[in-house]
Design an enzyme around this catalytic site. Structure first.
Site, PDB file in Angstrom:
ATOM      1  N   SER A 113       0.741  -1.157   0.050  1.00  0.00           N
ATOM      2  CA  SER A 113      -0.090  -0.162   0.043  1.00  0.00           C
ATOM      3  C   SER A 113       0.880   1.028  -0.045  1.00  0.00           C
ATOM      4  CB  SER A 113      -1.019   0.002   1.105  1.00  0.00           C
ATOM      5  OG  SER A 113      -1.814  -1.332   1.135  1.00  0.00           O
ATOM      6  N   ARG A 114       2.021   1.019  -0.380  1.00  0.00           N
ATOM      7  CA  ARG A 114       2.850   2.310  -0.642  1.00  0.00           C
ATOM      8  C   ARG A 114       3.268   2.628   0.683  1.00  0.00           C
ATOM      9  NH1 ARG A 114       4.657   3.505  -5.261  1.00  0.00           N
ATOM     10  NH2 ARG A 114       5.401   5.489  -4.804  1.00  0.00           N
ATOM     11  N   LEU A 115       3.243   2.071   2.002  1.00  0.00           N
ATOM     12  CA  LEU A 115       3.176   2.540   2.941  1.00  0.00           C
ATOM     13  C   LEU A 115       4.950   2.164   3.585  1.00  0.00           C
ATOM     14  CD1 LEU A 115       0.019   1.437   5.177  1.00  0.00           C
ATOM     15  CD2 LEU A 115       0.845   3.538   4.215  1.00  0.00           C
TER      16      LEU A 115
END
Length: 195
Positions: free
Chosen positions: A173-175
Site C-alpha cells: 500500500s506504498r506504506l
C-alpha cells in the site's frame, strides 16, 4: 521493520551483504549524481569498490565529466537500488580524492584488460567510431606487452564522505519504511520519514 543501528554504515553493510545473495548482477552498482558549478546535475552508474567508516570509494578517469564536476563542486550523492530485495539506500556528502598509493594498490587488482582499457579510453570525450577505441586498446596492449600495466596518471579514485544516509524498504500500500541518518557533531541522528 528496518532494524535500527547506531551507525548507518553497519546497516549498509548488512543490506549490501544481503543484496550480494539476491541481486543477479552488480549488487555494488550505484547511481552517482554530481552537479557542475552552475548546479546543473548529471547522473551515471558506478561500481562501489570499497566502503568503511571514512566513506564510499569509487574510481574513474580524472578527465571524465564526473571528475570535472567534482573538481568544481565536491558535493555528490549515491543511490543503491536492489530491486530483488525491494530496498534502496541514498548517500549524500562531500567527496575527496584518494592518494596515488591507494589508487595504485586498487589498480593492480583489476584485470589486465581493464587496466589497458583505462589507458585506452578518453572517457566522456567525443568518439568518432568504435574502431578508434579498439585501435587505442590495441596500441596500449602492444605498449605494455610482457610487463605490468601501470596506473595511468589520469585515473584515480574518490571517497564520498557521508553526511546523510537514508534507508528505504518497500511495503504494501506504498506504506514504505524510510530511516534517515544525519551526521551531527554528536554523532548520527536517526529519524523516521513519511514515505
Amino acid at each position: 521493520m528496518i532494524a535500527k543501528h547506531d551507525n548507518p554504515l553497519s546497516l549498509f553493510h548488512a543490506w549490501l551483504e544481503e543484496a550480494k545473495l539476491h541481486e543477479p548482477n552488480d549488487p555494488s552498482a550505484a547511481c552517482l549524481a554530481t552537479a557542475d558549478r552552475r548546479g546543473i546535475p548529471s547522473a551515471r552508474m558506478i561500481l562501489l569498490k570499497f566502503f568503511d567508516s571514512k566513506g564510499f570509494v569509487f574510481y574513474t578517469n580524472m578527465e571524465s565529466r564526473k571528475a570535472h564536476e567534482l573538481a568544481t563542486n565536491p558535493s555528490a550523492a549515491l543511490c543503491f537500488h536492489w530491486k530483488s530485495i525491494r530496498r534502496q539506500v541514498r548517500v549524500e556528502g562531500a567527496t575527496e580524492g584518494l592518494s596515488g598509493q591507494i589508487s595504485d594498490e586498487y589498480f593492480q587488482t583489476r584485470s589486465r584488460s581493464s587496466q589497458i582499457g583505462a589507458w585506452a579510453s578518453a572517457q566522456s570525450q567525443i568518439l568518432k567510431n568504435r574502431a578508434t577505441l579498439k585501435d587505442h586498446f590495441a596500441k596500449y596492449e602492444e605498449q605494455f606487452q610482457g610487463e605490468a600495466v601501470p596506473r595511468p596518471p589520469h585515473w584515480s579514485g574518490y571517497r564520498l564522505k557521508p553526511q546523510r544516509i537514508e534507508f528505504w524498504l518497500s511495503r504494501e500500500s506504498r506504506l514504505h519504511e524510510r530511516l534517515s541518518y544525519s551526521l551531527t557533531t554528536g554523532g548520527w541522528q536517526q529519524d523516521w520519514l513519511f514515505p
